[in-house]
Motif scaffolding. Structure first.
Motif, mmCIF file in Angstrom:
data_model
loop_
_atom_site.group_PDB
_atom_site.id
_atom_site.type_symbol
_atom_site.label_atom_id
_atom_site.label_comp_id
_atom_site.label_asym_id
_atom_site.label_seq_id
_atom_site.Cartn_x
_atom_site.Cartn_y
_atom_site.Cartn_z
ATOM 1 N N GLY A 1 10.874 -5.508 -1.387
ATOM 2 C CA GLY A 1 9.740 -4.626 -1.666
ATOM 3 C C GLY A 1 9.911 -3.900 -2.982
ATOM 4 O O GLY A 1 11.028 -3.793 -3.517
ATOM 5 N N CYS B 1 17.619 -6.781 1.806
ATOM 6 C CA CYS B 1 16.955 -6.193 0.633
ATOM 7 C C CYS B 1 17.952 -5.439 -0.255
ATOM 8 O O CYS B 1 18.523 -4.422 0.167
ATOM 9 N N CYS C 1 9.268 -5.345 5.079
ATOM 10 C CA CYS C 1 9.382 -4.180 4.202
ATOM 11 C C CYS C 1 8.623 -2.981 4.771
ATOM 12 O O CYS C 1 7.465 -3.088 5.149
ATOM 13 N N ARG C 2 9.291 -1.827 4.825
ATOM 14 C CA ARG C 2 8.664 -0.624 5.382
ATOM 15 C C ARG C 2 8.366 0.395 4.292
ATOM 16 O O ARG C 2 8.498 1.594 4.475
ATOM 17 N N SER C 3 7.955 -0.151 3.125
ATOM 18 C CA SER C 3 7.745 0.731 1.979
ATOM 19 C C SER C 3 6.670 1.779 2.237
ATOM 20 O O SER C 3 6.743 2.880 1.701
ATOM 21 N N CYS D 1 15.413 1.893 6.794
ATOM 22 C CA CYS D 1 14.758 0.585 6.892
ATOM 23 C C CYS D 1 15.828 -0.436 7.290
ATOM 24 O O CYS D 1 16.880 -0.514 6.658
ATOM 25 N N CYS E 1 14.108 3.293 -2.754
ATOM 26 C CA CYS E 1 15.129 2.419 -2.147
ATOM 27 C C CYS E 1 16.211 2.098 -3.175
ATOM 28 O O CYS E 1 17.405 2.087 -2.845
#
Ligand code: SF4
Length: 372
Positions: free
Chosen positions: A342, A335, A313-315, A328, A352
């Protein structure tokens, strides 16, 4: 509906977009802080309509999204104790901690209940004196006065089996962290009208002056958002940096004095871990010493191992505006709202989720990211 329909008039929005287009001499980068504004921009198509003249960068103003995995782990640890029931808002239930979510823990026996308000948790505590009720308190300055009132109410009624696990966060330290980052691109902010309605906007003046960044308080409807962007652009094009209120139907410079008084009576600023963004000095609110008996972290000894963030996860990059959700690699693949990796894909305010629901054309867009 009064105060809603008149702020959705498409012909007015079109005129505002045209004015923004005429006024910009180069492409500007503006961050909307609040997740509700992100959804409004995407739902109305304003971000796409302006993409050649304004890049709208989505900020960290989704409190569920920035609640750290370690705090969720703590809530789960409490909910697994035989006499403890953890209550929280529904949005929080599906957000994963370092492993499972609260709803996942509930499926294996943890006692977790969704409530609509912290006062519901106080009422449950009063009716069930043999159990301990912990309210997992999530939110910015908008919801913190309500949890402060719950503490005052529980105190007045002599309720001793109610406490808070505070995950409250403050918006201005996050804005400052974004501006202070060496790779910051944000030239101007759309500040959240509901936060300003509660705590006012006069305190933005210092940030505005120190970073010479225009800050425009605005709402969530298409006309609010387009008028806010136009005000940002006007300031940028004329070299000004001021705090401006475009949410006059609700926000006042001093905010709601009663809410501010209650907030200050019960809470004080503290450092807080923000999910994906790390430790934020002054970025949280904790109960003052006088209310410590209502502090779950003081009342219970909570042991949880250090929580690791998801490696996929690149939150953090999404929440700080470094990448857009569809950039992402997991977006829309591993996801989705049904199988979120996330918090920004879970929360109704998450960026997202906004892209998933309002930009179905976006799809995963893999990009080379150097700032990771
Ligand atoms: S798309 Fe999913 S995995 Fe990627 S940043 Fe958003 S929540 Fe995290």
């Amino acid at each position: 509906m009064k105060y809603v329909d008149e702020f959705r008039d498409a012909s007015v929005v079109d005129r505002l977009l045209e004015a923004i287009r005429r006024r910009t001499t180069r492409r500007r980068t503006i961050m909307e802080i609040c997740g509700g504004q992100t959804h409004g921009l995407l739902r109305s198509g304003i971000d796409a309509a302006l993409s050649d003249v304004v890049e709208l960068v989505h900020g960290p103003g989704c409190p569920v999204c920035v609640t750290s995995a370690s705090l969720i782990d703590r809530a789960i640890e409490l909910a697994r104790r035989p006499n403890v029931i953890v209550t929280t808002f529904g949005d929080m239930l599906r957000v994963p901690g370092s492993g499972e979510s609260l709803v996942g823990a509930r499926a294996t026996g943890a006692r977790v209940r969704a409530v609509y308000s912290p006062l519901d948790a106080v009422a449950l505590a009063e009716k069930n004196p043999d159990d301990e009720f912990v309210f997992f308190a999530v939110g910015f300055e908008t919801t913190a006065p309500a949890t402060a009132l719950a503490v005052l109410h529980a105190n007045r009624r002599g309720i001793r089996n109610f406490s808070l696990l505070s995950a409250h966060v403050r918006v201005q330290p996050a804005m400052e962290a974004i501006l202070a980052a060496p790779d910051n691109r944000v030239e101007s902010f759309l500040a959240a009208g509901h936060v300003a309605t509660v705590v006012g906007y006069e305190s933005y003046a210092d940030l505005c002056r120190r970073y010479r960044v225009p800050i425009v308080v605005t709402g969530f409807e298409p006309i609010d958002l387009a008028a806010g962007i136009l005000a940002c652009v006007e300031q940028l094009e004329t070299g000004r940096a001021a705090v401006e209120n475009r949410y006059g139907r609700s926000a006042r410079s001093e905010g709601n004095r009663h809410a501010v008084r209650v907030l200050e009576q019960v809470y004080e600023p503290c450092d807080r871990e923000w999910r994906g963004l790390g430790k934020m000095p002054g970025g949280g609110l904790r109960l003052r010493d006088a209310w410590r008996r209502f502090d779950a972290e003081h009342r219970f000894e909570i042991f949880t191992p250090a929580a690791a963030e998801s490696s996929v996860c690149r939150s953090g990059e999404v929440l700080s505006g470094r990448i857009k959700p569809h950039q992402c690699p997991a977006f829309g693949r591993e996801c989705t709202p049904d199988r979120p990796l996330g918090a920004p894909m879970v929360s109704s305010e998450g960026a997202c989720a906004a892209y998933f629901h309002h930009r179905p054309d976006a799809g995963p867009q893999l990009v080379e990211i150097t700032s990771r």
